[in-house]
Design a protein around this motif. Structure first.
Motif, PDB file in Angstrom:
ATOM      1  N   GLN A 119       0.821  -1.218   0.000  1.00 60.38           N
ATOM      2  CA  GLN A 119       0.000   0.000   0.000  1.00 60.38           C
ATOM      3  C   GLN A 119       0.860   1.276   0.000  1.00 60.38           C
ATOM      4  N   LYS A 120       2.162   1.085  -0.200  1.00 58.54           N
ATOM      5  CA  LYS A 120       3.117   2.222  -0.254  1.00 58.54           C
ATOM      6  C   LYS A 120       3.017   3.099   1.002  1.00 58.54           C
ATOM      7  N   LYS A 121       3.041   2.435   2.174  1.00 56.92           N
ATOM      8  CA  LYS A 121       2.947   3.173   3.432  1.00 56.92           C
ATOM      9  C   LYS A 121       4.041   2.733   4.391  1.00 56.92           C
ATOM     10  N   ARG A 122       4.239   3.535   5.432  1.00 53.06           N
ATOM     11  CA  ARG A 122       5.136   3.146   6.528  1.00 53.06           C
ATOM     12  C   ARG A 122       4.265   3.103   7.779  1.00 53.06           C
ATOM     13  N   LEU A 123       4.228   1.938   8.420  1.00 50.43           N
ATOM     14  CA  LEU A 123       3.285   1.721   9.510  1.00 50.43           C
ATOM     15  C   LEU A 123       3.959   1.888  10.871  1.00 50.43           C
ATOM     16  N   LYS A 124       3.348   2.728  11.708  1.00 52.46           N
ATOM     17  CA  LYS A 124       3.857   2.874  13.084  1.00 52.46           C
ATOM     18  C   LYS A 124       3.392   1.689  13.919  1.00 52.46           C
ATOM     19  N   ILE A 125       4.263   1.236  14.807  1.00 54.71           N
ATOM     20  CA  ILE A 125       3.982   0.049  15.606  1.00 54.71           C
ATOM     21  C   ILE A 125       4.340   0.325  17.060  1.00 54.71           C
ATOM     22  N   THR A 151      12.855  -2.806  13.644  1.00 50.69           N
ATOM     23  CA  THR A 151      13.701  -1.731  13.108  1.00 50.69           C
ATOM     24  C   THR A 151      14.410  -2.157  11.819  1.00 50.69           C
ATOM     25  N   ALA A 152      14.497  -3.464  11.619  1.00 47.54           N
ATOM     26  CA  ALA A 152      15.155  -3.930  10.383  1.00 47.54           C
ATOM     27  C   ALA A 152      14.181  -3.954   9.199  1.00 47.54           C
ATOM     28  N   LEU A 153      12.895  -3.851   9.449  1.00 50.82           N
ATOM     29  CA  LEU A 153      11.936  -3.934   8.340  1.00 50.82           C
ATOM     30  C   LEU A 153      11.630  -2.520   7.814  1.00 50.82           C
ATOM     31  N   PRO A 154      11.785  -2.296   6.515  1.00 49.42           N
ATOM     32  CA  PRO A 154      11.760  -0.924   6.004  1.00 49.42           C
ATOM     33  C   PRO A 154      10.395  -0.234   6.054  1.00 49.42           C
ATOM     34  N   HIS A 155       9.322  -1.001   6.112  1.00 51.44           N
ATOM     35  CA  HIS A 155       7.995  -0.344   6.089  1.00 51.44           C
ATOM     36  C   HIS A 155       7.359  -0.262   7.460  1.00 51.44           C
ATOM     37  N   LEU A 156       8.126  -0.618   8.490  1.00 49.44           N
ATOM     38  CA  LEU A 156       7.616  -0.524   9.857  1.00 49.44           C
ATOM     39  C   LEU A 156       8.458   0.470  10.653  1.00 49.44           C
TER      40      LEU A 156
END
Ligand SMILES: Cc1ncc(COP(=O)(O)O)c(C=O)c1O
Length: 374
Positions: A119-125, A151-156
């Motif tokens: 979905q071309k997003k960066r998700l806050k967790i 922290t190693a996953l680019p979209h999270l």
């Protein structure tokens, strides 16, 4: 005020005052995530969210993604954190509605990252650490591994880290709360050392922790019951809170009958009159969330006086003894929770009689209870 068969009155001004009182207890830099899961503990999530955001709440906390979506569909753009665990089927919604999930294990990380990429997003967790509640949250050791993976996953993005106190509503258990906080602090320091970054939000404190003040509050708190003026345990007894209840539950007398001595009342004849009795029938029952365990134990207020329940709570009705109250008529307002003249009934009292938590009562109000905002 228009009357219904049974209705709850939710006072949004009192809600705002309670939030203000909570915020006054905090250092100004501490953020507030208001916990409005379970339809804001039965007070209505959307109006409660709108009011608290107007009074400077920073974030909203919900139980699952359906609650978060209801808020988004009402046009609420504030950050929303799902405090519970998410399931696989919720991931698409979580990402598209920009909802912040709390994670407790490695399980969903890959899927959350993939879906965010799609979905071309960066998700806050937010990452939860179990420090003694043993409901959700990663064990301290595992939490460090999970944080590294996020922290190693680019979209999270690891926006927050949290834990939940199991007994902070009970000042007599302060030692356990302090122990949980100390463990959390230790693990978070370890995580930050390993990932070489400061995690922006750290939160541990629900109503009990905020008021008893026996824990570091870090930089965000999560009040729920306190907003609604509900004491989750024995904070009032120990002089900690003076919050006002936000919700009243009301009904009206729909039927009156005077019966002689020896008349059985209701299912199972659990009450038999010992005198000539003026019985009022009120259209509220366990289907409306009125606790069955108040059968033959609770009371309601009519004309500013206490009328005891006689017989069992039925699905749609309760019966009360109004013999000592003069002038009772059909249509008279009945207060089940709240104040009438000089008398009042609190959810804390009802939960004490029914041996449950006060939250159970407001969360359990049924769908026939009309909600009115005042
Ligand atoms: C994770 C979490 N945080 C905060 C709260 C709010 O707690 P309280 O209503 O006691 O303030 C709850 C409520 O159950 C919760 O589950």
């Amino acid at each position: 005020m228009k009357k219904y068969r049974v209705w709850s009155e939710v006072n949004l001004r009192t809600l705002a005052q309670n939030l203000k009182q909570i915020k006054q207890k905090l250092d100004p830099e501490i953020k507030t995530l208001v916990v409005i899961k379970a339809d804001a503990y039965g007070h209505g999530a959307v109006p409660v969210a709108q009011t608290t955001l107007e009074y400077d709440a920073d974030m909203l906390g919900v139980g699952d993604s359906t609650e978060a979506i209801e808020l988004r569909q009402a046009g609420i753009l504030a950050p929303i954190v799902v405090l519970g665990s998410i399931i696989e089927e919720e991931i698409g919604w979580i990402v598209s509605y920009e909802i912040t999930p709390t994670v407790h294990s490695m399980d969903m990380l890959g899927r959350l990252n993939e879906e965010s990429h799609r979905q071309k997003k960066r998700l806050k967790i937010h990452l939860k650490i179990d420090t003694g509640m043993t409901r959700l949250g990663a064990s301290p050791k595992r939490a460090i591994e999970i944080a590294k993976k996020i922290t190693a996953l680019p979209h999270l993005e690891l926006e927050g880290v949290c834990t939940h106190h199991s007994s902070s509503f009970n000042p007599e258990e302060a030692d356990f709360t302090t122990k949980q906080t100390a463990l959390f602090n230790e693990v978070v320091n370890e995580i930050e050392k390993k990932i070489k970054t400061k995690i922006p939000l750290k939160h541990v404190a629900s109503t009990g922790t905020i008021f008893t003040n026996n824990s570091n509050l870090f930089n965000m708190v999560r009040p729920g019951g306190g907003l609604f003026g509900i004491d989750p345990g024995n904070l009032t007894k120990h002089g900690f809170t003076k919050l006002k209840p936000v919700l009243s539950l009301k009904s009206q007398v729909t039927f009156l009958k005077t019966v002689p001595t020896g008349t059985p009342i209701g299912y199972g004849r659990t009450h038999v009159t010992s005198k000539r009795t003026k019985v009022a029938t009120i259209p509220v029952g366990y289907n409306d969330g009125y606790p069955y365990h108040l059968s033959n134990k609770g009371h309601v207020l009519i004309r500013g006086q206490k009328a005891p329940l006689i017989g069992t709570v039925t699905m749609d009705y309760i019966m009360v003894d109004t013999t000592k109250i003069s002038g009772v008529k059909t249509g008279d307002e009945v207060v089940l929770i709240g104040r009438q003249e000089d008398e009042s009934i609190t959810v804390e009292e009802l939960s004490h009689i029914t041996n449950s938590s006060p939250y159970v009562i407001t969360c359990g109000l049924g769908k026939r209870v009309r909600r009115v905002y005042v």
